[in-house]
Design a protein around this motif. Structure first.
Motif, PDB file in Angstrom:
ATOM      1  N   GLN A  66       1.041  -1.182   0.083  1.00 17.56           N
ATOM      2  CA  GLN A  66      -0.005  -0.020  -0.009  1.00 17.56           C
ATOM      3  C   GLN A  66       0.649   1.143  -0.140  1.00 17.56           C
ATOM      4  OE1 GLN A  66      -2.713  -0.733   3.574  1.00 17.56           O
ATOM      5  NE2 GLN A  66      -4.282  -1.281   2.030  1.00 17.56           N
ATOM      6  N   THR A  67       1.765   1.307   0.765  1.00 22.50           N
ATOM      7  CA  THR A  67       2.794   2.485   0.900  1.00 22.50           C
ATOM      8  C   THR A  67       3.780   2.504  -0.307  1.00 22.50           C
ATOM      9  OG1 THR A  67       3.033   1.845   3.199  1.00 22.50           O
ATOM     10  CG2 THR A  67       4.635   3.656   2.116  1.00 22.50           C
ATOM     11  N   GLN A  68       3.904   1.271  -1.115  1.00 19.51           N
ATOM     12  CA  GLN A  68       4.515   1.423  -2.355  1.00 19.51           C
ATOM     13  C   GLN A  68       3.543   2.130  -3.330  1.00 19.51           C
ATOM     14  OE1 GLN A  68       5.625  -2.427  -3.764  1.00 19.51           O
ATOM     15  NE2 GLN A  68       7.282  -2.652  -2.053  1.00 19.51           N
ATOM     16  N   LEU A  69       2.409   2.007  -3.465  1.00 18.04           N
ATOM     17  CA  LEU A  69       1.221   2.388  -4.190  1.00 18.04           C
ATOM     18  C   LEU A  69       1.163   3.729  -3.921  1.00 18.04           C
ATOM     19  CD1 LEU A  69      -0.544   1.541  -6.532  1.00 18.04           C
ATOM     20  CD2 LEU A  69      -2.356   1.003  -4.869  1.00 18.04           C
ATOM     21  N   ILE A  70       1.036   4.296  -2.966  1.00 22.21           N
ATOM     22  CA  ILE A  70       0.935   5.927  -2.511  1.00 22.21           C
ATOM     23  C   ILE A  70       2.138   6.417  -3.053  1.00 22.21           C
ATOM     24  CG2 ILE A  70       0.825   7.522  -0.546  1.00 22.21           C
ATOM     25  CD1 ILE A  70      -0.984   5.367   1.087  1.00 22.21           C
ATOM     26  N   GLU A  71       3.164   5.841  -2.695  1.00 23.31           N
ATOM     27  CA  GLU A  71       4.538   6.662  -3.168  1.00 23.31           C
ATOM     28  C   GLU A  71       4.613   6.829  -4.652  1.00 23.31           C
ATOM     29  OE1 GLU A  71       6.598   8.475  -1.589  1.00 23.31           O
ATOM     30  OE2 GLU A  71       5.231   8.138   0.124  1.00 23.31           O
ATOM     31  N   ARG A  72       3.926   5.618  -5.504  1.00 20.42           N
ATOM     32  CA  ARG A  72       3.935   5.589  -6.979  1.00 20.42           C
ATOM     33  C   ARG A  72       2.958   6.573  -7.583  1.00 20.42           C
ATOM     34  NH1 ARG A  72       6.736   5.852 -10.669  1.00 20.42           N
ATOM     35  NH2 ARG A  72       6.125   5.085 -12.729  1.00 20.42           N
ATOM     36  N   ILE A  73       1.717   6.855  -6.811  1.00 17.96           N
ATOM     37  CA  ILE A  73       0.836   7.960  -7.031  1.00 17.96           C
ATOM     38  C   ILE A  73       1.637   9.337  -6.993  1.00 17.96           C
ATOM     39  CG2 ILE A  73      -1.101   9.215  -6.264  1.00 17.96           C
ATOM     40  CD1 ILE A  73      -2.282   6.335  -5.416  1.00 17.96           C
ATOM     41  N   LYS A  74       2.392   9.677  -5.753  1.00 21.09           N
ATOM     42  CA  LYS A  74       3.040  10.707  -5.606  1.00 21.09           C
ATOM     43  C   LYS A  74       3.927  10.974  -6.767  1.00 21.09           C
ATOM     44  CE  LYS A  74       2.794  10.863  -0.791  1.00 21.09           C
ATOM     45  NZ  LYS A  74       3.552  11.054   0.496  1.00 21.09           N
ATOM     46  N   ALA A  75       4.629  10.076  -7.144  1.00 19.60           N
ATOM     47  CA  ALA A  75       5.957  10.139  -8.252  1.00 19.60           C
ATOM     48  C   ALA A  75       5.267  10.435  -9.431  1.00 19.60           C
ATOM     49  CB  ALA A  75       6.656   8.628  -8.160  1.00 19.60           C
ATOM     50  N   LEU A  76       4.257   9.840  -9.883  1.00 17.62           N
ATOM     51  CA  LEU A  76       3.712   9.982 -11.166  1.00 17.62           C
ATOM     52  C   LEU A  76       3.190  11.591 -11.246  1.00 17.62           C
ATOM     53  CD1 LEU A  76       1.541   6.754 -11.638  1.00 17.62           C
ATOM     54  CD2 LEU A  76       3.507   7.594 -13.083  1.00 17.62           C
ATOM     55  N   ILE A  77       2.502  11.924 -10.188  1.00 21.43           N
ATOM     56  CA  ILE A  77       2.104  13.463  -9.961  1.00 21.43           C
ATOM     57  C   ILE A  77       3.094  14.337 -10.270  1.00 21.43           C
ATOM     58  CG2 ILE A  77       0.914  14.977  -8.652  1.00 21.43           C
ATOM     59  CD1 ILE A  77      -1.069  12.979  -7.805  1.00 21.43           C
ATOM     60  N   ILE A  78       4.217  13.998  -9.175  1.00 25.64           N
ATOM     61  CA  ILE A  78       5.465  15.097  -9.411  1.00 25.64           C
ATOM     62  C   ILE A  78       6.043  14.904 -10.816  1.00 25.64           C
ATOM     63  CG2 ILE A  78       7.935  15.192  -8.469  1.00 25.64           C
ATOM     64  CD1 ILE A  78       6.640  14.124  -5.747  1.00 25.64           C
TER      65      ILE A  78
END
Length: 188
Positions: A66-78
């Motif tokens: 779950q944490t990986q998925l959240i960080e991936r969302i952030k990375a895509l937005i950034i």
């Protein structure tokens, strides 16, 4: 093998992580925002070395899905906001994230909100305003050009969101941070 990394949010971060891994003799296939890809599976000792090197530089190896998925969302937005060409979505954000992460957007949205305490859309707005601040400080683009680059419908929309987030208009922000210099003829 793909490792997910927290706090890796800029090109300088990618360079630091890549340099650290090369110093350890571990040559990644690719390092990008929030991810390190290796050709093969890594041994536990190598993973521990990576974890230590990352932590020394302010990063964190993520093991929870779950944490990986959240960080991936952030990375895509950034990545989207930091792109030199500007935000260039042919679809809306929900379709973009769903497609990139192969997950239903409502599931992504609920997960993100429950962990981060804000919506994905609010996170995007915060990233866009940070980028606007950076571009205002460079003083190379007009407010209209910044608005276009960050995919705002108008300068007024950008100004409105900027004021909601910072409490200042873009012009007030720019004046506040303008260098306090004297005209040359006023210098004693």
């Amino acid at each position: 093998m793909i490792l997910h990394v927290k706090n890796m949010v800029c090109n300088r971060c990618i360079k630091v992580v890549n340099d650290e891994l090369n110093n350890l003799g571990l040559n990644p296939k690719e390092v990008k925002l929030g991810e390190i890809e290796f050709e093969e599976e890594l041994q536990p000792q190598a993973l521990q070395k990576i974890k230590s090197a990352l932590e020394e530089n302010g990063f964190e190896l993520l093991e929870d899905k779950q944490t990986q998925l959240i960080e991936r969302i952030k990375a895509l937005i950034i990545e989207l906001v930091q792109d030199e060409k500007g935000i260039n979505l042919k679809t809306n954000l929900s379709e973009y994230l769903s497609s990139a992460l192969h997950t239903d957007y409502s599931a992504l949205s609920n997960l993100f909100s429950s962990f981060e305490g804000i919506t994905i859309e609010k996170y995007l707005i915060l990233q866009r305003i940070e980028k606007a601040k950076e571009l205002l400080l460079y003083d190379e683009l007009t407010l209209s050009e910044i608005s276009y680059r960050l995919n705002y419908s108008s300068v007024a929309h950008l100004s409105s969101q900027f004021k909601k987030v910072t409490g200042l208009t873009p012009s007030e922000f720019k004046k506040m941070l303008a260098p306090k210099r004297l005209p040359l003829d006023s210098v004693i």
